[in-house]
Motif scaffolding. Structure first.
Motif, short mmCIF file in Angstrom:
data_model
loop_
_atom_site.label_atom_id
_atom_site.label_comp_id
_atom_site.label_asym_id
_atom_site.label_seq_id
_atom_site.Cartn_x
_atom_site.Cartn_y
_atom_site.Cartn_z
N PHE A 34 -6.68 4.38 -1.29
CA PHE A 34 -6.86 3.02 -1.78
C PHE A 34 -5.52 2.31 -1.96
CE2 PHE A 34 -11.03 4.67 -2.52
CZ PHE A 34 -11.86 3.58 -2.29
N LEU A 35 -4.46 3.06 -2.20
CA LEU A 35 -3.13 2.46 -2.21
C LEU A 35 -2.77 1.96 -0.82
CD1 LEU A 35 -1.29 5.07 -4.45
CD2 LEU A 35 -1.63 2.67 -5.03
N CYS A 36 -3.08 2.77 0.20
CA CYS A 36 -2.85 2.33 1.59
C CYS A 36 -3.69 1.10 1.91
CB CYS A 36 -3.18 3.46 2.56
SG CYS A 36 -2.19 4.95 2.38
N LEU A 37 -4.95 1.14 1.51
CA LEU A 37 -5.84 0.01 1.76
C LEU A 37 -5.32 -1.24 1.07
CD1 LEU A 37 -8.57 -1.04 2.88
CD2 LEU A 37 -9.61 -0.29 0.72
N ALA A 38 -4.83 -1.11 -0.15
CA ALA A 38 -4.30 -2.26 -0.89
C ALA A 38 -3.12 -2.88 -0.16
CB ALA A 38 -3.89 -1.83 -2.29
N ILE A 39 -2.23 -2.04 0.37
CA ILE A 39 -1.08 -2.58 1.12
C ILE A 39 -1.56 -3.35 2.34
CG2 ILE A 39 0.88 -1.91 2.57
CD1 ILE A 39 1.47 0.33 0.63
N LEU A 40 -2.53 -2.80 3.06
CA LEU A 40 -3.02 -3.48 4.25
C LEU A 40 -3.67 -4.82 3.90
CD1 LEU A 40 -4.58 -0.44 6.14
CD2 LEU A 40 -2.50 -1.69 6.76
N ILE A 41 -4.43 -4.85 2.82
CA ILE A 41 -5.10 -6.10 2.44
C ILE A 41 -4.10 -7.12 1.91
CG2 ILE A 41 -6.70 -7.07 0.74
CD1 ILE A 41 -8.44 -4.60 1.15
N LEU A 42 -3.14 -6.67 1.13
CA LEU A 42 -2.12 -7.60 0.63
C LEU A 42 -1.27 -8.19 1.75
CD1 LEU A 42 -0.93 -5.64 -2.55
CD2 LEU A 42 -2.11 -7.84 -2.53
N HIS A 43 -1.16 -7.45 2.86
CA HIS A 43 -0.34 -7.91 3.98
C HIS A 43 -1.20 -8.17 5.22
CE1 HIS A 43 3.48 -7.13 1.93
NE2 HIS A 43 2.94 -6.02 1.48
N ARG A 44 -2.45 -8.56 5.00
CA ARG A 44 -3.35 -8.74 6.14
C ARG A 44 -2.86 -9.87 7.07
NH1 ARG A 44 -7.97 -11.94 5.61
NH2 ARG A 44 -9.31 -10.23 6.32
N GLU A 45 -2.24 -10.92 6.51
CA GLU A 45 -1.73 -12.00 7.36
C GLU A 45 -0.58 -11.50 8.25
OE1 GLU A 45 -3.22 -14.82 7.77
OE2 GLU A 45 -4.69 -14.12 6.30
N ARG A 46 0.20 -10.59 7.71
CA ARG A 46 1.27 -9.98 8.52
C ARG A 46 0.65 -9.22 9.70
NH1 ARG A 46 6.47 -7.43 7.73
NH2 ARG A 46 6.58 -8.39 5.67
N VAL A 47 -0.46 -8.51 9.43
CA VAL A 47 -1.14 -7.78 10.50
C VAL A 47 -1.63 -8.73 11.58
CG1 VAL A 47 -3.11 -6.29 11.05
CG2 VAL A 47 -1.81 -5.91 8.95
N PHE A 48 -2.25 -9.84 11.15
CA PHE A 48 -2.82 -10.79 12.11
C PHE A 48 -1.75 -11.47 12.96
CE2 PHE A 48 -6.51 -11.19 8.98
CZ PHE A 48 -7.29 -10.32 9.71
N ASN A 49 -0.51 -11.43 12.49
CA ASN A 49 0.57 -12.07 13.25
C ASN A 49 1.19 -11.16 14.30
OD1 ASN A 49 0.39 -14.54 11.91
ND2 ASN A 49 1.81 -13.90 10.28
#
Length: 585
Positions: A490-505
């Motif tokens: 869930f820590l990993c999931l939290a990082i991904l969700i907090l930086h989801r816009e970074r992923v989409f870029n």
């Protein structure tokens, strides 16, 4: 005639002879279930302390026949006869004298090793009518709620301090009500000055129920043995056997956290020497794991906090008892974590998962460093100390020695709902656990959804809002998610969700991985922890959902392979020349 080896599971429907409407339904594995097992489960299912007569109802054309079951052979014959039927229908006649109940006996002290695993049982009706669960569930929920509400002050914002710690010690130094302490650690961490003491307990260094004096003696014994073992591989006639191992370890020690003051020292400083000795000694004692890159990252924070080589080695060994599978060459543990993290992203953020699929990053391999090191490198060093202690506070205690456990990779999936029941110590007892430092239910109660800073952003995480195939995603229960370490996922999931816009870029896997590599030691620990706790709390709440129309196998846990003896047992001073392949982090 049907062979039992061809039958994996059998649906069982049990009713009382004098009350045909009182029914229990569950599933057994006929290859490992004995008549004695079935007898005990039925007794507990109906809360009966009398003797039973069990018979098998078999419909033949217009006639119903009853065959007595009183042995393993009778049970096997009944299973074969019911092979083409929807259920193995059993009738129970209660006979014999009733034992006088012990009103003072609390449910917690019941022997749970023969209790069916509650999280693996489901009923058909609107009400739970399961072995143990139906009568105990509300009592357990109320008990945990009362315990939690008694010590969780939601206005509290301070970490576990000395006053909290001393308040949970009796006159002889026994630690009491540990689960209360661990909930505080999970939510607010530990004061830095107290970590040297608390971390040993978080890591389960000590056997349970020791007094303060007994703990001191136990630790002194461990330290004495450590120095003897270290001296054995450092003998002149043994150094050639560990040359390649020592070269590999020293290469990593020289570059581990060297910007942190404790390790910002010359190469010949005793801080670096201690870290080197700890890692080499562990590799010598554990040739199946040996040394792999990344272990120095796990040992370094322990050395900083303990500031004692022998004590650090004892703590590191305790930590590696859980993490050692991360470094095995077969990669099974890491593959399981990748799979489970993928499931979490699918479940909590389908849009993000679809984009990861688009850039071919849905295997989550770019999170390898996060998972293998429990995210230690993703935060500033001091922040990583809190991350580590929060993860440890969320873990179940180790099971008693030589007690069978269910396979760690097991999942209990349904089409649309999570299948797990968190609210009974019987679940843990059935898996070999004798105690629980806190309940997962406590973590649910301890996290208030009103703490969400951005409700609009979090609305996207609604577990009921899925479309297409993603609606079929189901998650393992918290005892198996992440191979028994669910919160790190869930820590990993939290990082991904907090930086989801970074992923989409990012346009492809390489750019995505590179983008997160640039965030090493730059993540905001407080934001990640807050988000992860809320995600974990939501997951635990949904774990209480039950699919009333789903059967789940009810069977005994299989025997694990024989465990390696503790590090100070026989053959602990053997010197090995082989080192496992280096794992790149």
């Amino acid at each position: 005639m049907t062979s039992l080896s061809d039958v994996d599971v059998v649906r069982v429907k049990v009713s009382l002879e004098k009350n045909h409407n009182d029914i229990r339904r569950f599933v057994i594995d006929p290859n490992i279930t004995t008549f004695a097992d079935l007898y005990k489960w039925i007794q507990r299912a109906f809360y009966i302390k009398r003797s039973l007569e069990i018979s098998h109802r078999l419909s033949c054309e217009n006639t119903t026949l009853n065959f007595a079951i009183s042995s393993d052979k009778d049970l096997q014959d009944a299973v074969r006869a019911a092979a083409d039927s929807p259920y193995l229908e059993l009738r129970v006649l209660v006979t014999g004298e009733t034992d006088e109940p012990n009103d003072s006996e609390d449910w917690i002290v019941l022997d749970g090793y023969n209790i069916p695993m509650i999280k693996d049982i489901r009923s058909f009706g609107n009400r739970l009518t399961l072995p143990i669960a139906s009568a105990f569930r509300k009592r357990v929920e109320n008990t945990f709620y009362q315990i939690t509400s008694a010590f969780i002050d939601m206005s509290r914002k301070t970490p576990l301090g000395e006053s909290d710690w001393l308040a949970h010690m009796d006159d002889e130094g026994h630690l009491k009500n540990v689960h209360e302490l661990w909930v505080i650690v999970f939510n607010w961490g530990v004061e830095p000055s107290l970590r040297r003491c608390v971390w040993k307990h978080l890591l389960n260094v000590f056997p349970p129920d020791l007094t303060e004096i007994e703990r001191e003696k136990y630790l002194a014994m461990k330290c004495k043995v450590y120095w003897q073992i270290q001296a054995s591989w450092r003998r002149e006639d043994q150094l050639s056997k560990t040359e390649s191992l020592r070269d590999m370890v020293w290469k990593d020690v020289r570059r581990t956290d060297r910007t942190y003051p404790y390790f910002d020292v010359p190469d010949d400083h005793h801080h670096l020497t201690s870290l080197f000795n700890i890692l080499v000694t562990y590799a010598v004692l554990n040739p199946d794991v040996s040394y792999a890159q990344g272990m120095s990252d796990l040992a370094a924070p322990l050395l900083v906090v303990m500031d004692d080589e022998a004590i650090t080695f004892t703590c590191f060994t305790a930590l590696m008892s859980r993490c050692r599978k991360h470094f095995l060459p077969d990669g099974k543990a890491m593959s399981l974590k990748f799979d489970h993290l993928t499931l979490l992203v699918q479940k909590f953020d389908p849009e993000l998962y679809k984009y990861l699929m688009k850039v071919e990053a849905d295997d989550m391999f770019f999170c390898y460093r996060w998972l293998v090191l429990d995210l230690k490198r993703e935060f500033q060093f001091d922040d990583s100390l809190q991350i580590m202690e929060v993860i440890w506070s969320s873990l179940l205690p180790p099971p008693p020695k030589d007690t069978p456990q269910s396979p760690s990779s097991a999942t209990f999936n349904t089409a649309n709902k999570l299948q797990c029941s968190l609210n009974s110590s019987a679940v843990l007892r059935s898996e070999g656990y004798s105690s629980l430092p806190y309940s997962y239910q406590s973590l649910v109660s301890a996290n208030n959804d009103q703490d969400f800073a951005d409700e609009d952003e979090y609305a996207a995480l609604n577990l009921d809002d899925f479309g297409g195939k993603l609606a079929l995603v189901s998650l393992p229960d918290p005892y198996h998610l992440g191979d028994g370490n669910p919160f790190s996922l869930f820590l990993c999931l939290a990082i991904l969700i907090l930086h989801r816009e970074r992923v989409f870029n990012e346009q492809d896997y390489n750019s995505l991985a590179s983008s997160f590599d640039k965030k090493v030691r730059k993540h905001d620990a407080e934001k990640v922890l807050t988000q992860a706790r809320q995600l974990f709390s939501q997951y635990l709440r949904h774990c209480e959902l039950v699919d009333n129309n789903e059967f789940v196998s009810l069977q005994k846990p299989k025997e694990n392979e024989k465990k390696k003896e503790s590090w100070f047992d026989d053959n602990s001073c053997e010197i090995v020349s082989n080192a496992s392949p280096e794992i790149q982090c």
